[in-house]
Design an enzyme around this catalytic site. Structure first.
Site, PDB file in Angstrom:
ATOM      1  N   ASP A  75      12.848 -13.336 -21.075  1.00  0.00           N
ATOM      2  CA  ASP A  75      14.250 -12.934 -20.903  1.00  0.00           C
ATOM      3  C   ASP A  75      14.681 -12.955 -19.439  1.00  0.00           C
ATOM      4  OD1 ASP A  75      14.886 -12.298 -23.612  1.00  0.00           O
ATOM      5  OD2 ASP A  75      13.643 -10.501 -23.412  1.00  0.00           O
ATOM      6  N   GLY A 110       6.030 -15.217 -12.730  1.00  0.00           N
ATOM      7  CA  GLY A 110       5.927 -16.529 -12.103  1.00  0.00           C
ATOM      8  C   GLY A 110       7.216 -16.899 -11.383  1.00  0.00           C
ATOM      9  N   GLY A 112      10.064 -18.141 -12.369  1.00  0.00           N
ATOM     10  CA  GLY A 112      11.313 -17.687 -12.998  1.00  0.00           C
ATOM     11  C   GLY A 112      11.585 -16.231 -12.652  1.00  0.00           C
ATOM     12  N   ILE A 134      -0.673 -19.279 -14.750  1.00  0.00           N
ATOM     13  CA  ILE A 134      -1.837 -20.171 -14.763  1.00  0.00           C
ATOM     14  C   ILE A 134      -1.499 -21.490 -14.072  1.00  0.00           C
ATOM     15  CG2 ILE A 134      -2.790 -19.150 -16.870  1.00  0.00           C
ATOM     16  CD1 ILE A 134      -1.902 -21.836 -18.267  1.00  0.00           C
ATOM     17  N   ASP A 135      -0.191 -21.757 -13.886  1.00  0.00           N
ATOM     18  CA  ASP A 135       0.232 -23.038 -13.289  1.00  0.00           C
ATOM     19  C   ASP A 135       0.018 -23.091 -11.778  1.00  0.00           C
ATOM     20  OD1 ASP A 135       1.039 -23.639 -15.816  1.00  0.00           O
ATOM     21  OD2 ASP A 135       3.187 -23.525 -15.413  1.00  0.00           O
ATOM     22  N   MET A 177      -2.227 -27.498 -19.578  1.00  0.00           N
ATOM     23  CA  MET A 177      -0.879 -26.934 -19.354  1.00  0.00           C
ATOM     24  C   MET A 177      -0.341 -27.238 -17.953  1.00  0.00           C
ATOM     25  SD  MET A 177      -0.435 -23.303 -21.278  1.00  0.00           S
ATOM     26  CE  MET A 177       0.182 -23.258 -22.966  1.00  0.00           C
TER      27      MET A 177
HETATM   28  O1  F6P Z   1       4.217 -20.933 -17.369  1.00  0.00           O
HETATM   29  C1  F6P Z   1       2.928 -20.954 -17.851  1.00  0.00           C
HETATM   30  C2  F6P Z   1       2.810 -21.877 -19.045  1.00  0.00           C
HETATM   31  O2  F6P Z   1       1.570 -21.603 -19.645  1.00  0.00           O
HETATM   32  C3  F6P Z   1       2.954 -23.360 -18.765  1.00  0.00           C
HETATM   33  O3  F6P Z   1       1.790 -23.963 -18.276  1.00  0.00           O
HETATM   34  C4  F6P Z   1       3.320 -23.866 -20.131  1.00  0.00           C
HETATM   35  O4  F6P Z   1       3.969 -25.106 -20.000  1.00  0.00           O
HETATM   36  C5  F6P Z   1       4.214 -22.795 -20.647  1.00  0.00           C
HETATM   37  O5  F6P Z   1       3.824 -21.605 -19.996  1.00  0.00           O
HETATM   38  C6  F6P Z   1       4.158 -22.577 -22.133  1.00  0.00           C
HETATM   39  O6  F6P Z   1       5.068 -21.582 -22.457  1.00  0.00           O
HETATM   40  P1  F6P Z   1       5.149 -20.800 -23.839  1.00  0.00           P
HETATM   41  O7  F6P Z   1       3.924 -19.939 -23.960  1.00  0.00           O
HETATM   42  O8  F6P Z   1       6.387 -20.001 -23.749  1.00  0.00           O
HETATM   43  O9  F6P Z   1       5.174 -21.852 -24.899  1.00  0.00           O
END
Ligand code: F6P
Length: 372
Positions: A75, A110, A112, A134-135, A177
């Protein structure tokens, strides 16, 4: 200093969040005599005034546990879904913070989240943020909570894929990811000995990837591991995307149906990218290909010791900053030093992999192909 602080976790979860909550909470209580509350499910909990008191009992036994005891959500304070509507709920959140007498809010998130908190800090709520994802793509810090654990998980997966790829003389395309940054794919690919590494920062040429796999085959190495980030794309795709975007721009307003269809095409292309890549490599090299998507396994489970310690160091620094009156900062690590980077410098920026990063240079020197 006595006083009260609130904690929330926002955005995608990552291993080490509980270690951070524990460090913030325990140091706030023990070193600074503060009261601590935790808002549930990110900014949604602040909007709904849903919180739990975090005393020492509540903070015990969570250091090694994955996920977040507070829950999280994606959110945004200024675009909250309330019923069928999207509403700016910043004012409501500020009211709840003030009702609770909060001296500061600690938001663990992160890229955002770094942007979202500006809405609150800009209207008078003192904020400290901790970088987690994790990114590893938060600007202004060398590392983020969760990256090391995910890197370890992804590396182990690449390791394990080697023996099965080797036994069957196959290409295994492993999707890791990272939509916008390739740190995880690059790190796991390099550590796991992937033959091809494809990351968003380096658009690739499909034929060059295929040629490198074919020359491995010609030299007797009849298997290949391709580590591909979620967001990596071939050069041609970028051009195609631009065409689609132009079509959307030209039709919105006049032909909404066409715009919607075009958008759906854009999303479908992104979703099936890894599968399409495997199919194309199969055709171009004559080797059988398989796809492994690591997905949320990379975000789950117990945090590594590196992440636990990072979270603990950042968390205890956060309360020290608040006690010293240093706010509206992200607690960051740079060259092993802790620093407070102004949040408005971090917001809206992303730390992507630079083309001359030592990991890229070393990978190239050891024969890894990036497809560029
Ligand atoms: O922002 C971290 C992350 O794990 C990204 O690597 C991935 O693209 C995204 O979140 C996946 O998001 P969600 O869990 O909302 O599908």
């Amino acid at each position: 200093m006595a006083g009260s602080i609130g904690i929330l976790t926002a955005g995608g979860d990552s291993p080490g969040l509980n270690a951070a909550i524990r460090a913030i909470g325990k140091s706030a209580i023990r070193a600074h005599g503060m009261n601590v509350v935790g808002f549930l499910d990110g900014f949604r909990g602040l909007m709904q005034n849903r919180y739990v008191r975090l005393d020492e009992d509540a903070l015990s036994g969570i250091l090694t546990i994955g996920g977040t005891i507070l829950g999280t959500s994606r959110d945004k304070p200024h675009r909250m879904t309330v019923g069928d509507e999207r509403m700016d709920m910043t004012g409501v959140m500020l009211d709840h913070a003030s009702l609770l007498g909060l001296d500061a809010l600690v938001a663990i998130g992160g890229g955002g989240t770094q942007k979202n908190v500006l809405r609150l800090s800009g209207r008078g709520l003192p904020i400290i943020t901790l970088p987690k994802t994790i990114d590893n793509d938060v600007w202004g810090t060398d590392t983020t909570v969760g990256f090391d654990t995910a890197l370890t998980i992804a590396t182990e997966a690449v390791d394990r894929l080697h023996s099965t790829a080797h036994s069957h003389h196959r290409i295994i395309v492993v999707e890791i990811m990272g939509h916008n940054a390739g740190w995880l794919t690059l790190g796991a690919g390099l550590a796991g000995g992937a033959d091809v590494i494809l990351i968003p920062e380096i658009p690739y040429h499909l034929d060059r990837v295929a040629t490198s796999i074919s020359s491995r085959k010609a030299s007797g190495r009849t298997f290949s591991i391709v580590a591909v980030a979620e967001g990596s794309r071939p050069v041609e795709y970028r051009i195609h995307q631009q065409e689609l975007r132009d079509r959307i721009a030209a039709t919105v307003g006049s032909d909404r149906d066409l715009a919607e269809r075009t958008l759906a095409q854009l999303r479908a292309g992104a979703l099936s990218h890894t599968t399409n890549l495997a199919r194309s490599l199969e055709e171009l090299t004559g080797l059988e290909a398989r796809v492994t998507i690591l997905g949320h396994v990379q975000r789950g489970g117990t945090p590594s010791s590196v992440d636990r310690n990072l979270a603990t160091v950042l968390g205890t620094a956060a309360t020290r900053f608040i006690a010293d009156g240093v706010v509206d900062r992200m607690v960051a690590v740079h060259n092993n030093e802790l620093l407070g980077v102004p949040i408005d410098e971090v917001a809206g920026r992303r730390k992507i992999v630079p083309p001359d990063h030592p990991w890229i240079r070393s990978a190239r020197c050891t024969g890894v192909t990036f497809g560029d």
